[in-house]
Every structure is written in C-alpha cells, then in structure tokens.
Design an enzyme around this catalytic site. Structure first.
Site, PDB file in Angstrom:
ATOM      1  N   SER A 138     -16.364   1.306 -13.895  1.00  0.00           N
ATOM      2  CA  SER A 138     -15.603   1.255 -15.164  1.00  0.00           C
ATOM      3  C   SER A 138     -14.782  -0.021 -15.223  1.00  0.00           C
ATOM      4  O   SER A 138     -14.392  -0.563 -14.172  1.00  0.00           O
ATOM      5  CB  SER A 138     -14.659   2.459 -15.231  1.00  0.00           C
ATOM      6  OG  SER A 138     -13.762   2.320 -16.320  1.00  0.00           O
ATOM      7  N   TYR A 151      -7.671   6.948 -11.203  1.00  0.00           N
ATOM      8  CA  TYR A 151      -9.102   6.788 -11.563  1.00  0.00           C
ATOM      9  C   TYR A 151      -9.498   5.328 -11.416  1.00  0.00           C
ATOM     10  O   TYR A 151     -10.540   5.003 -10.838  1.00  0.00           O
ATOM     11  CB  TYR A 151      -9.266   7.284 -13.002  1.00  0.00           C
ATOM     12  CG  TYR A 151     -10.605   7.025 -13.652  1.00  0.00           C
ATOM     13  CD1 TYR A 151     -11.691   7.862 -13.415  1.00  0.00           C
ATOM     14  CD2 TYR A 151     -10.780   5.971 -14.553  1.00  0.00           C
ATOM     15  CE1 TYR A 151     -12.915   7.642 -14.046  1.00  0.00           C
ATOM     16  CE2 TYR A 151     -11.991   5.746 -15.191  1.00  0.00           C
ATOM     17  CZ  TYR A 151     -13.056   6.588 -14.934  1.00  0.00           C
ATOM     18  OH  TYR A 151     -14.267   6.367 -15.563  1.00  0.00           O
TER      19      TYR A 151
HETATM   20  N1  LIG Z   1     -16.350   7.896 -21.014  1.00  0.00           N
HETATM   21  C1  LIG Z   1     -15.775   6.747 -20.706  1.00  0.00           C
HETATM   22  O1  LIG Z   1     -14.886   6.242 -21.429  1.00  0.00           O
HETATM   23  C2  LIG Z   1     -16.217   5.981 -19.489  1.00  0.00           C
HETATM   24  C3  LIG Z   1     -15.847   4.628 -19.375  1.00  0.00           C
HETATM   25  C4  LIG Z   1     -16.227   3.926 -18.242  1.00  0.00           C
HETATM   26  C5  LIG Z   1     -16.953   4.550 -17.248  1.00  0.00           C
HETATM   27  N2  LIG Z   1     -17.295   5.882 -17.386  1.00  0.00           N
HETATM   28  C6  LIG Z   1     -18.042   6.492 -16.295  1.00  0.00           C
HETATM   29  O2  LIG Z   1     -19.309   6.865 -16.790  1.00  0.00           O
HETATM   30  C7  LIG Z   1     -19.821   7.955 -16.021  1.00  0.00           C
HETATM   31  C8  LIG Z   1     -20.315   9.052 -16.965  1.00  0.00           C
HETATM   32  O3  LIG Z   1     -19.212   9.541 -17.728  1.00  0.00           O
HETATM   33  P1  LIG Z   1     -19.349  10.162 -19.197  1.00  0.00           P
HETATM   34  O4  LIG Z   1     -18.452   9.386 -20.073  1.00  0.00           O
HETATM   35  O5  LIG Z   1     -20.778  10.285 -19.541  1.00  0.00           O
HETATM   36  O6  LIG Z   1     -18.644  11.555 -19.008  1.00  0.00           O
HETATM   37  P2  LIG Z   1     -19.184  13.067 -18.982  1.00  0.00           P
HETATM   38  O7  LIG Z   1     -20.155  13.310 -20.073  1.00  0.00           O
HETATM   39  O8  LIG Z   1     -17.944  13.892 -18.886  1.00  0.00           O
HETATM   40  O9  LIG Z   1     -19.982  13.118 -17.604  1.00  0.00           O
HETATM   41  C9  LIG Z   1     -19.388  13.222 -16.352  1.00  0.00           C
HETATM   42  C10 LIG Z   1     -20.378  13.981 -15.517  1.00  0.00           C
HETATM   43  O10 LIG Z   1     -19.997  13.934 -14.147  1.00  0.00           O
HETATM   44  C11 LIG Z   1     -20.263  15.207 -13.619  1.00  0.00           C
HETATM   45  N3  LIG Z   1     -19.468  15.435 -12.430  1.00  0.00           N
HETATM   46  C12 LIG Z   1     -18.158  15.208 -12.261  1.00  0.00           C
HETATM   47  N4  LIG Z   1     -17.781  15.535 -11.017  1.00  0.00           N
HETATM   48  C13 LIG Z   1     -18.906  15.979 -10.389  1.00  0.00           C
HETATM   49  C14 LIG Z   1     -19.172  16.475  -9.105  1.00  0.00           C
HETATM   50  N5  LIG Z   1     -18.208  16.591  -8.182  1.00  0.00           N
HETATM   51  N6  LIG Z   1     -20.425  16.843  -8.794  1.00  0.00           N
HETATM   52  C15 LIG Z   1     -21.420  16.750  -9.704  1.00  0.00           C
HETATM   53  N7  LIG Z   1     -21.228  16.285 -10.956  1.00  0.00           N
HETATM   54  C16 LIG Z   1     -19.979  15.926 -11.285  1.00  0.00           C
HETATM   55  C17 LIG Z   1     -19.894  16.167 -14.731  1.00  0.00           C
HETATM   56  O11 LIG Z   1     -20.473  17.407 -14.484  1.00  0.00           O
HETATM   57  P3  LIG Z   1     -19.885  18.755 -15.149  1.00  0.00           P
HETATM   58  O12 LIG Z   1     -20.421  18.786 -16.546  1.00  0.00           O
HETATM   59  O13 LIG Z   1     -20.413  19.818 -14.276  1.00  0.00           O
HETATM   60  O14 LIG Z   1     -18.379  18.642 -15.098  1.00  0.00           O
HETATM   61  C18 LIG Z   1     -20.479  15.420 -15.924  1.00  0.00           C
HETATM   62  O15 LIG Z   1     -21.846  15.732 -16.098  1.00  0.00           O
HETATM   63  C19 LIG Z   1     -18.671   8.389 -15.105  1.00  0.00           C
HETATM   64  O16 LIG Z   1     -18.851   7.809 -13.827  1.00  0.00           O
HETATM   65  C20 LIG Z   1     -17.449   7.775 -15.755  1.00  0.00           C
HETATM   66  O17 LIG Z   1     -16.414   7.547 -14.829  1.00  0.00           O
HETATM   67  C21 LIG Z   1     -16.959   6.597 -18.480  1.00  0.00           C
END
Ligand SMILES: NC(=O)c1ccc[n+]([C@@H]2O[C@H](COP(=O)([O-])OP(=O)(O)OC[C@H]3O[C@@H](n4cnc5c(N)ncnc54)[C@H](OP(=O)(O)O)[C@@H]3O)[C@@H](O)[C@H]2O)c1
Length: 245
Positions: A138, A151
């Site tokens: 990120s 984070y």
């Molecule tokens: N959204 C943003 O603004 C943003 C910005 C920069 C980077 N990111 C990064 O992008 C990636 C995807 O995020 P997203 O925005 O797509 O969010 P999201 O839809 O909330 O996805 C996060 C996923 O991680 C899974 N997860 C979390 N902890 C876990 C664990 N211990 N074991 C297995 N699965 C786990 C969650 O599973 P559950 O459904 O079971 O909870 C969920 O499917 C993440 O690494 C995040 O840090 C996001």
C-alpha cells in the site's frame, strides 16, 4: 502465466485480478478465510473461463499451514507460474493506539503472514529457477501517518523485505513485484468517507494484472500515486506531524 496461486482470493481487488486470469483460461488455486465466499468466487471464476479452480479455506494468520499450502498448490496445478498475495486488514487506529494486542494482530495479518508466505514461495520458486511473487502492499507503507500508522508500518516492513528479497533472488529467474495501491473503494474502506483520491477495485485489479504480465518490480496504482507519495515524502517532519490525515 497459466498457473496462479492466489491468497486473499475473496478480496474485492484480488477478485478483479483473478477474473482477468480466468478470462485467459488460467488454472487457479485460491486461498481465503471464508469458505462460503470462497466457493462463490470460485464458481464465478469457472464461469468466466478458468481452466481449473481449486480452493482452500484457512486463516492465513495460522502460519503453521503455510508451507503445506505451497506444496498442495504445486500438486494441484503441476507448476506455479505466479503467486499473488492480497489478504490484509485495516484496523481502527484509535483502538490500536492503546492495545499492544491489536498492534500485534495488525502486524500478523498485514506483515508476518505475508512474509511467511513469501518466504515459502521464494524457496519453492528459487529451486525451480522461475516464477513471479506479486504482493499487494500500500502507499500507506511509504510514510507513517497518524490515521493508520500500525497498518502503514506493517506494509512498510513488507516493502523493505521485498526490496531485500529482490536483491537475494537477482539472477535466479524469480521476479518480485511490490504493488502499492492508493485508497480503493472496497469492503476494507467501507466505513471511511470517500474523496476524489479513491479508486474502484476494477481499474486497480487491471493495473495489477498488467504489472504481473510485464517485467515491473514496483508499481503504484493508479500510477499518479508515485508522484503523490514522492511529494508526501518531501514534507518536513515538523509540518507532517501537524497534518490531520
Ligand atoms: N482498499 C484499500 O484502500 C487498499 C489500499 C491499498 C492497499 N490495499 C490492500 O489491498 C489488499 C486487498 O484489500 P481490499 O481493498 O480488496 O479489501 P477486502 O475486500 O476487505 O479484502 C481483504 C481480504 O483479506 C482477507 N483476509 C484478511 N485477513 C485474513 C487472514 N488472516 N486470512 C485469510 N484472509 C484474510 C479478507 O478475508 P475475509 O473476507 O474473510 O475477512 C478479505 O478477503 C489488502 O492487502 C489491502 O491491504 C487496500
């Protein structure tokens, strides 16, 4: 890239990437925490053209299972061309501020579990002398901000680890891709007020897919975040600590 192992497969961003691999007819091994949501993602990817979809539901904070996943995926897929690691959790910083336990949990979800997986995959790919390890970090990892520094620190540690690993694996045939999205409108940010800097999961997923297919090592998504973060890093500490974001 025909055989892809995907961690955090139920994430909104990761699903968009997986859909593009499915359209190519790739074979996919999906790992995520929620079995029911994982099954529905798998069905969607089969309909979209994936040649094979295998799933494994597990909490990736359980580090003991990590080595076995890589072996299982290799067994099912035959080979592993690429691995995408995309799971993560954005904690409420005001709770983390006063809880050592929550700090540790934030690091396990966003850093320790990721680095453990990366290490097992790197060992596997180094032996095969080929492969891509792509990790969703990120922009939050580029500088500590008051609103998400636990984070951000976890993501920053991932970035530094990947920089070093890239050096170790130089010339080995294994490529390391660090992906740094800006804020994305996904379940992770559902409770946050949105502004013009938020992107949608689809274009970010497309950017990840493109970066995986080309020879990139570090990618900001959308690309203008490279310049935004370059400017943010130039702000003097004394001024930065007064900023409220
Ligand atoms: N959204 C943003 O603004 C943003 C910005 C920069 C980077 N990111 C990064 O992008 C990636 C995807 O995020 P997203 O925005 O797509 O969010 P999201 O839809 O909330 O996805 C996060 C996923 O991680 C899974 N997860 C979390 N902890 C876990 C664990 N211990 N074991 C297995 N699965 C786990 C969650 O599973 P559950 O459904 O079971 O909870 C969920 O499917 C993440 O690494 C995040 O840090 C996001």
């Amino acid at each position: 890239m025909r055989k892809v192992l995907i961690f955090g497969a139920t994430s909104a961003i990761v699903q968009e990437v997986a859909r593009l691999f499915a359209k190519d007819g790739a074979a996919l091994f999906l790992v995520a925490r929620n079995a029911q949501r994982l099954a529905s993602v798998a069905n969607d990817l089969r309909v979209r053209g994936a040649s094979l979809v295998e799933t494994l539901a597990m909490d990736l904070n359980d580090l003991k299972g990590h080595e076995g996943i890589v072996q299982s995926a290799a067994g099912v897929l035959g080979e592993i061309d690429a691995v995408l690691i995309g799971h993560g959790e954005l904690p409420n910083q005001s709770i983390v501020d006063h809880s050592g336990e929550e700090v540790a949990r934030t690091f396990t979800s966003n850093c320790v579990s990721v680095l453990s997986l990366v290490t097992h995959v790197a060992t596997f790919m180094e032996r095969k002398k080929r492969g891509l390890i792509a990790v969703i970090s990120s922009v939050a990892g580029d500088r500590g901000r008051r609103s998400n520094y636990a984070y951000g620190a976890a993501k920053g540690a991932v970035n530094i680890f990947l920089d070093g690993l890239r050096g170790r694996l130089h010339g080995s045939g294994v490529r390391i891709l660090t992906i740094k999205p800006g804020p994305v409108n996904s379940p992770m940010t559902a409770s946050m007020p949105k502004n013009i800097l938020f992107s949608e999961p689809r274009p970010v997923g497309e950017g990840i897919y493109r970066a995986m297919k080309t020879g990139k090592e570090v990618v900001y998504l959308p690309s203008y975040w490279r310049w935004i973060m370059a400017l943010i890093k130039l702000i003097p500490d004394q001024m930065f600590r007064r900023m409220t974001f």
